[in-house]
Enzyme design. Structure first.
Site, PDB file in Angstrom:
ATOM      1  N   ASP A  26       0.836  -1.211   0.000  1.00 55.94           N
ATOM      2  CA  ASP A  26       0.000   0.000   0.000  1.00 55.94           C
ATOM      3  C   ASP A  26       0.869   1.259   0.000  1.00 55.94           C
ATOM      4  O   ASP A  26       1.998   1.245   0.487  1.00 55.94           O
ATOM      5  CB  ASP A  26      -0.907  -0.027   1.238  1.00 55.94           C
ATOM      6  CG  ASP A  26      -2.072   0.946   1.121  1.00 55.94           C
ATOM      7  OD1 ASP A  26      -2.366   1.411   0.004  1.00 55.94           O
ATOM      8  OD2 ASP A  26      -2.692   1.230   2.162  1.00 55.94           O
ATOM      9  N   GLY A  27       0.301   2.347  -0.544  1.00 52.97           N
ATOM     10  CA  GLY A  27       0.946   3.649  -0.457  1.00 52.97           C
ATOM     11  C   GLY A  27       1.578   4.133  -1.749  1.00 52.97           C
ATOM     12  O   GLY A  27       2.281   5.153  -1.748  1.00 52.97           O
ATOM     13  N   ARG A  30       0.270   7.731  -2.477  1.00 51.18           N
ATOM     14  CA  ARG A  30       0.831   8.759  -1.586  1.00 51.18           C
ATOM     15  C   ARG A  30       2.316   8.966  -1.838  1.00 51.18           C
ATOM     16  O   ARG A  30       2.823  10.074  -1.741  1.00 51.18           O
ATOM     17  CB  ARG A  30       0.577   8.366  -0.116  1.00 51.18           C
ATOM     18  CG  ARG A  30      -0.821   8.736   0.342  1.00 51.18           C
ATOM     19  CD  ARG A  30      -1.219   8.003   1.601  1.00 51.18           C
ATOM     20  NE  ARG A  30      -1.507   6.610   1.320  1.00 51.18           N
ATOM     21  CZ  ARG A  30      -1.617   5.670   2.251  1.00 51.18           C
ATOM     22  NH1 ARG A  30      -1.406   5.979   3.515  1.00 51.18           N
ATOM     23  NH2 ARG A  30      -1.925   4.444   1.922  1.00 51.18           N
ATOM     24  N   HIS A  43       2.656   3.497  -8.943  1.00 51.55           N
ATOM     25  CA  HIS A  43       2.397   2.077  -9.217  1.00 51.55           C
ATOM     26  C   HIS A  43       3.575   1.449  -9.965  1.00 51.55           C
ATOM     27  O   HIS A  43       3.950   0.310  -9.713  1.00 51.55           O
ATOM     28  CB  HIS A  43       1.106   1.916 -10.028  1.00 51.55           C
ATOM     29  CG  HIS A  43      -0.127   2.343  -9.277  1.00 51.55           C
ATOM     30  ND1 HIS A  43      -0.354   1.972  -7.965  1.00 51.55           N
ATOM     31  CD2 HIS A  43      -1.190   3.111  -9.638  1.00 51.55           C
ATOM     32  CE1 HIS A  43      -1.512   2.492  -7.563  1.00 51.55           C
ATOM     33  NE2 HIS A  43      -2.033   3.182  -8.554  1.00 51.55           N
ATOM     34  N   TRP A  75     -12.072  -1.846  -7.916  1.00 49.02           N
ATOM     35  CA  TRP A  75     -12.867  -1.464  -9.094  1.00 49.02           C
ATOM     36  C   TRP A  75     -13.536  -0.109  -8.898  1.00 49.02           C
ATOM     37  O   TRP A  75     -13.985   0.499  -9.872  1.00 49.02           O
ATOM     38  CB  TRP A  75     -13.945  -2.518  -9.374  1.00 49.02           C
ATOM     39  CG  TRP A  75     -13.394  -3.803  -9.894  1.00 49.02           C
ATOM     40  CD1 TRP A  75     -13.263  -4.976  -9.211  1.00 49.02           C
ATOM     41  CD2 TRP A  75     -12.903  -4.060 -11.211  1.00 49.02           C
ATOM     42  NE1 TRP A  75     -12.711  -5.944 -10.017  1.00 49.02           N
ATOM     43  CE2 TRP A  75     -12.481  -5.410 -11.248  1.00 49.02           C
ATOM     44  CE3 TRP A  75     -12.770  -3.284 -12.369  1.00 49.02           C
ATOM     45  CZ2 TRP A  75     -11.945  -6.003 -12.394  1.00 49.02           C
ATOM     46  CZ3 TRP A  75     -12.231  -3.876 -13.497  1.00 49.02           C
ATOM     47  CH2 TRP A  75     -11.828  -5.215 -13.500  1.00 49.02           C
ATOM     48  N   ARG A  77     -12.088   2.550  -8.192  1.00 47.97           N
ATOM     49  CA  ARG A  77     -11.159   3.630  -8.590  1.00 47.97           C
ATOM     50  C   ARG A  77     -11.469   4.108 -10.011  1.00 47.97           C
ATOM     51  O   ARG A  77     -12.155   3.422 -10.766  1.00 47.97           O
ATOM     52  CB  ARG A  77      -9.712   3.122  -8.517  1.00 47.97           C
ATOM     53  CG  ARG A  77      -9.348   2.762  -7.081  1.00 47.97           C
ATOM     54  CD  ARG A  77      -7.878   2.529  -6.918  1.00 47.97           C
ATOM     55  NE  ARG A  77      -7.595   2.187  -5.531  1.00 47.97           N
ATOM     56  CZ  ARG A  77      -6.399   2.240  -4.976  1.00 47.97           C
ATOM     57  NH1 ARG A  77      -5.352   2.597  -5.698  1.00 47.97           N
ATOM     58  NH2 ARG A  77      -6.233   1.920  -3.710  1.00 47.97           N
ATOM     59  N   LEU A 137      10.376 -20.942  -4.463  1.00 47.04           N
ATOM     60  CA  LEU A 137       9.518 -19.963  -3.778  1.00 47.04           C
ATOM     61  C   LEU A 137       8.179 -19.971  -4.489  1.00 47.04           C
ATOM     62  O   LEU A 137       8.138 -19.962  -5.723  1.00 47.04           O
ATOM     63  CB  LEU A 137      10.146 -18.555  -3.895  1.00 47.04           C
ATOM     64  CG  LEU A 137       9.245 -17.380  -3.514  1.00 47.04           C
ATOM     65  CD1 LEU A 137       9.062 -17.298  -2.000  1.00 47.04           C
ATOM     66  CD2 LEU A 137       9.832 -16.046  -4.012  1.00 47.04           C
ATOM     67  N   LEU A 201      -6.901  -4.768   7.329  1.00 51.98           N
ATOM     68  CA  LEU A 201      -6.694  -5.860   6.368  1.00 51.98           C
ATOM     69  C   LEU A 201      -7.304  -5.558   5.003  1.00 51.98           C
ATOM     70  O   LEU A 201      -6.916  -6.183   4.006  1.00 51.98           O
ATOM     71  CB  LEU A 201      -7.266  -7.180   6.908  1.00 51.98           C
ATOM     72  CG  LEU A 201      -6.470  -7.844   8.038  1.00 51.98           C
ATOM     73  CD1 LEU A 201      -7.204  -9.078   8.537  1.00 51.98           C
ATOM     74  CD2 LEU A 201      -5.055  -8.222   7.571  1.00 51.98           C
ATOM     75  N   GLU A 213       0.850 -13.101  12.441  1.00 52.75           N
ATOM     76  CA  GLU A 213       1.367 -11.911  13.110  1.00 52.75           C
ATOM     77  C   GLU A 213       1.280 -10.751  12.132  1.00 52.75           C
ATOM     78  O   GLU A 213       1.618 -10.898  10.951  1.00 52.75           O
ATOM     79  CB  GLU A 213       2.831 -12.126  13.529  1.00 52.75           C
ATOM     80  CG  GLU A 213       3.020 -13.218  14.557  1.00 52.75           C
ATOM     81  CD  GLU A 213       2.340 -12.919  15.887  1.00 52.75           C
ATOM     82  OE1 GLU A 213       2.269 -11.731  16.277  1.00 52.75           O
ATOM     83  OE2 GLU A 213       1.881 -13.881  16.538  1.00 52.75           O
TER      84      GLU A 213
HETATM   85  C1  IPE Z   1      -5.503  -2.688  -0.328  1.00 51.88           C
HETATM   86  O1  IPE Z   1      -5.148  -1.359  -0.430  1.00 51.88           O
HETATM   87  C2  IPE Z   1      -5.481  -3.342  -1.688  1.00 51.88           C
HETATM   88  C3  IPE Z   1      -4.164  -3.550  -2.294  1.00 51.88           C
HETATM   89  C4  IPE Z   1      -3.018  -3.256  -1.735  1.00 51.88           C
HETATM   90  C5  IPE Z   1      -4.169  -4.175  -3.588  1.00 51.88           C
HETATM   91  P1  IPE Z   1      -6.234  -0.211  -0.614  1.00 51.88           P
HETATM   92  O2  IPE Z   1      -5.465   1.050  -0.744  1.00 51.88           O
HETATM   93  O3  IPE Z   1      -7.178  -0.556  -1.685  1.00 51.88           O
HETATM   94  O4  IPE Z   1      -7.015  -0.257   0.786  1.00 51.88           O
HETATM   95  P2  IPE Z   1      -7.877   0.854   1.538  1.00 51.88           P
HETATM   96  O5  IPE Z   1      -8.909   1.340   0.570  1.00 51.88           O
HETATM   97  O6  IPE Z   1      -6.943   1.937   1.944  1.00 51.88           O
HETATM   98  O7  IPE Z   1      -8.449   0.150   2.732  1.00 51.88           O
HETATM   99  C1  IPE Z   2      -1.398   0.313  -3.448  1.00 53.19           C
HETATM  100  O1  IPE Z   2      -1.241   1.678  -3.460  1.00 53.19           O
HETATM  101  C2  IPE Z   2      -1.707  -0.280  -4.797  1.00 53.19           C
HETATM  102  C3  IPE Z   2      -3.098  -0.736  -4.932  1.00 53.19           C
HETATM  103  C4  IPE Z   2      -4.058  -0.631  -4.062  1.00 53.19           C
HETATM  104  C5  IPE Z   2      -3.437  -1.391  -6.178  1.00 53.19           C
HETATM  105  P1  IPE Z   2      -2.462   2.672  -3.457  1.00 53.19           P
HETATM  106  O2  IPE Z   2      -2.860   2.941  -4.862  1.00 53.19           O
HETATM  107  O3  IPE Z   2      -3.566   2.178  -2.585  1.00 53.19           O
HETATM  108  O4  IPE Z   2      -1.812   3.972  -2.827  1.00 53.19           O
HETATM  109  P2  IPE Z   2      -2.447   4.949  -1.749  1.00 53.19           P
HETATM  110  O5  IPE Z   2      -2.964   4.122  -0.620  1.00 53.19           O
HETATM  111  O6  IPE Z   2      -3.550   5.684  -2.455  1.00 53.19           O
HETATM  112  O7  IPE Z   2      -1.327   5.835  -1.343  1.00 53.19           O
HETATM  113 MG    MG Z   3      -4.050   2.413  -0.650  1.00 46.39          MG
END
Ligand code: IPE
Ligand code: IPE
Ligand code: MG
Length: 252
Positions: A26-27, A30, A43, A75, A77, A137, A201, A213
């Site tokens: 995630d992130g 940002r 990405h 979806w 987004r 792996l 999660l 964990e």
């Molecule tokens: C979870 O992240 C999905 C993936 C990392 C693929 P999101 O960015 O979609 O989750 P929320 O919306 O912050 O909970």
């Molecule tokens: C994770 O990064 C990738 C996916 C969810 C596909 P994000 O796109 O959720 O990035 P943030 O959370 O908006 O920063």
């Molecule tokens: Mg995210």
């Protein structure tokens, strides 16, 4: 020259390395926003982080690595971002499949394939087929994946077995349901890592996470690297797993 002042890197002892690590990557958005870049660039850099982490995982002796790459809820987004994410998956499989195969990586896909575009399905099938006999792996890609959907689908399969007269409802227990999930042969994750500081999660492996964990890392996914993985594993090694019992570590 002395390096006495340098802090020792947090290298996990091999015996503390979890067999199965699952990551909520995630992130990306940002990370890009903080640099004035389009989300798509976040990405793209996220895929580079993924390559590093797959390599680090086999170097560290991790047996199973599950990555959350597109959720059932993603979806919602904008179509352009969904297009970017699908484009990256296509490119990742096209460009990296041969080297993953050479490195002995077995690719598995979990999530809903019905409704995905034909060429994506073909690539996912090709990745699984080509690498099916590899043993070094296992890389489990959660794509178009949601845990509630996976559990509902398992319930539907069990219901069908009952309706067809092949199963007595009394035999439906946690093991039976677990056996109808998308990858029943893969052990539950020992460690789930989520980057970007979020502590949830988001519909990822909720059944399988019963005794995982959880480690939350402040780094955004494009900045995640081998050292960050090692320090999450070191944190995992400090945890005392009890599985509801009293004996630590040996309880499994
Ligand atoms: C979870 O992240 C999905 C993936 C990392 C693929 P999101 O960015 O979609 O989750 P929320 O919306 O912050 O909970
Ligand atoms: C994770 O990064 C990738 C996916 C969810 C596909 P994000 O796109 O959720 O990035 P943030 O959370 O908006 O920063
Ligand atoms: Mg995210």
């Amino acid at each position: 020259m002395s390096n006495a002042a340098a802090p020792a890197p947090e290298r996990p002892d091999r015996s503390d390395v979890p067999a199965h690590v699952a990551i909520i990557m995630d992130g990306n958005g940002r990370w890009a926003a903080a640099r004035g870049l389009p989300r798509a660039e976040g990405h793209r850099r996220g895929v580079e982080a993924l390559r590093r982490v797959v390599r680090a995982s086999h170097e560290l002796g991790i047996r199973y690595l599950t990555i959350f790459s597109f959720s059932s809820e993603n979806w919602s987004r904008p179509a352009s971002e969904i297009g970017d994410l699908f484009g990256l998956l296509r490119r990742f499989i096209r460009n990296d499949l041969a080297s993953l195969h050479r490195d002995g990586v077995k690719v598995r896909i979990i999530g809903e394939r019905d409704g995905l575009e034909g060429d994506i399905c073909a690539l996912l099938n090709e990745a699984e087929e080509l690498t099916r006999d590899n043993t070094r792996l296992t890389l489990v890609v959660a794509f178009n994946y949601g845990s509630r959907q996976e559990i509902a689908k398992a319930a539907q399969k069990l219901a069908r077995e009952v309706a067809d007269g092949k199963r007595d409802p009394e035999t439906i227990d946690a093991d039976a349901l677990g056996a109808h999930l998308d990858a029943p042969d893969i052990p539950d994750p020992d460690l789930i890592i989520r980057t970007s500081g979020e502590q949830r999660l988001s519909n990822f492996l909720m059944w399988q996470a019963a005794y995982s964990e959880l480690v939350f890392v402040p780094l955004h996914w494009p900045d995640f690297d081998k050292a960050a993985l090692e320090s999450a594993i070191a944190e995992f090694a400090r945890r005392e797993r009890r599985f509801g019992g009293l004996v630590a570590k040996s309880a499994s």
